[in-house]
Design a protein around this motif. Structure first.
Motif: not given
Length: 311
Positions: A140-150, A175-180
Motif C-alpha cells: 500500500e505504501e509503495k502504491s501511494n507513497p505520498l498519501g495523496d499529497s499533491q 507522481e504528485g506533481l503538476s506544472w501550470v
C-alpha cells in the motif's frame, strides 16, 4: 492686424498648456501606473515585460547561479522553509513562481519521508501482525507513497517551467506533481483549494505585491497557510555593508561569467534593495486578511520567512 492674425499671448499660453495636458494624459494612458525595475522608474506593464525577459534569459543557468551567488546557502534556506511548513501526507501545496521545482521536489521528499515513518510506527505498534499483513502494508505504501499529497508548480515564465520539467524528469519526479502557467497576480485556480501556498524568491519580482497576496488568500482553504521565503533587509550594519559590496561588485560579474548576462543579475541585486523590509511586508500580509502573521530572519535578515494563516 497683428491682433487679428495671432492670438494674444495669454490665449496662446492656455492653448499650449491644454495641448501639454492632453499629451500628458495620453502618455499616462500608454504607460500606465509607475513602479520600479531595480533602480529604474518604469510603467507597471514595462516592468512585467522586463522581468519576464530576465527570467527567460536566466532559466537555463538559474540553479547554477543560485548556488554560485549564495555559496549554496539557498539550499539550507529552502530546507528551513520546508521544516517550518512540516507538511503531512495528503497536503495540497501550490508553489507560486516555483519555476525550476526546488520547493516542489523538497515537498515530495519530505512527505515521502513522513509517510515512511508513519508506516514504521504503525508496524512497531502491531507486533503481532503476520508477514502477510506487513507485506500488504508495504505494498500500500509503495502504491501511494505520498498519501495523496499533491504539489502544483505555478510560474508565469514558460522557460522557467520548461527548465523545471526537465529537472523533474532527470531526477525522477512524476507522481504528485503538476506544472501550470499562471500569473501570481491572477492565479488560474478556484477559491479555497490549497492547504499551503509558498512563494520562494519570487514575490519581489511581482509587480503588484498586494494583488499577489490577495490571490494567495483567495486560493487557500480556511485554515490554510501562507509561506514566503525572500531576500530581505540586513539588520547588522557591518554585515549590511559587506553584503552590499558582495551584491553589487561580485554578483553581476558571476552573472556575466556563468550565465553571460550581467544586466539580469544587476537587476536582481537592485530588486532586493527596493523590496519592502520585514515589518512592512508583514503589514501587507495582514492587510489582505491573514492572521497570526510573523517572520523569521535567517542570516541576520539576508532572507526572511514570512508566515500567515487564513483563519
Amino acid at each position: 492686424m497683428a491682433a487679428g492674425l495671432f492670438p494674444c499671448r495669454s490665449l496662446l499660453s492656455r492653448r499650449i498648456g491644454a495641448v501639454r495636458a492632453l499629451l500628458g494624459a495620453a502618455r499616462g494612458r500608454t504607460e500606465g501606473p509607475q513602479t520600479h525595475f531595480g533602480f529604474q522608474n518604469v510603467s507597471e506593464e514595462e516592468r512585467r515585460e522586463k522581468i519576464y525577459q530576465v527570467f527567460e534569459n536566466v532559466a537555463e543557468k538559474y540553479d547554477v547561479m543560485n548556488d554560485s551567488m549564495s555559496l549554496g546557502i539557498h539550499r539550507v534556506w529552502k530546507d528551513v522553509l520546508m521544516h517550518k511548513m512540516n507538511p503531512s501526507p495528503g497536503t495540497l501545496l501550490v508553489d507560486v513562481a516555483g519555476g525550476t521545482g526546488d520547493i516542489a521536489f523538497r515537498f515530495l521528499n519530505y512527505v515521502r519521508a513522513v509517510r515512511e515513518r508513519q508506516l514504521q510506527q504503525k508496524l512497531r505498534q502491531h507486533q503481532n501482525l503476520s508477514w502477510q499483513e506487513i507485506s500488504k502494508s508495504y505494498q500500500e505504501e509503495k502504491s501511494n507513497p505520498l498519501g495523496d499529497s499533491q504539489v502544483v508548480v505555478c510560474d508565469i515564465n514558460r522557460e522557467m517551467l520548461k527548465a523545471g520539467k526537465q529537472r523533474a524528469q532527470h531526477l525522477g519526479y512524476s507522481e504528485g506533481l503538476s506544472w501550470v502557467l499562471g500569473n501570481a497576480e491572477e492565479l488560474p485556480f478556484d477559491d479555497d483549494k490549497f492547504d499551503v501556498y509558498t512563494i520562494a524568491f519570487g514575490i519581489r519580482n511581482v509587480t503588484r505585491i498586494d494583488l499577489a497576496l490577495q490571490e494567495a488568500y483567495r486560493v487557500l482553504k480556511p485554515g490554510g497557510r501562507f509561506l514566503c521565503l525572500e531576500f530581505s533587509h540586513v539588520s547588522n550594519p557591518i554585515l549590511s555593508r559587506l553584503y552590499d559590496l558582495y551584491s553589487f561588485q561580485v554578483v553581476p560579474v558571476l552573472g556575466e561569467v556563468i550565465a553571460g548576462d550581467w544586466k539580469s543579475y544587476q537587476y536582481l541585486v537592485e530588486s532586493i534593495r527596493r523590496f519592502p523590509p520585514q515589518e512592512e511586508l508583514k503589514a501587507m500580509i495582514e492587510d489582505v486578511g491573514f492572521l497570526k502573521v510573523d517572520y523569521e530572519n535567517l542570516n541576520s535578515g539576508i532572507v526572511a520567512i514570512h508566515s500567515g494563516f487564513k483563519l
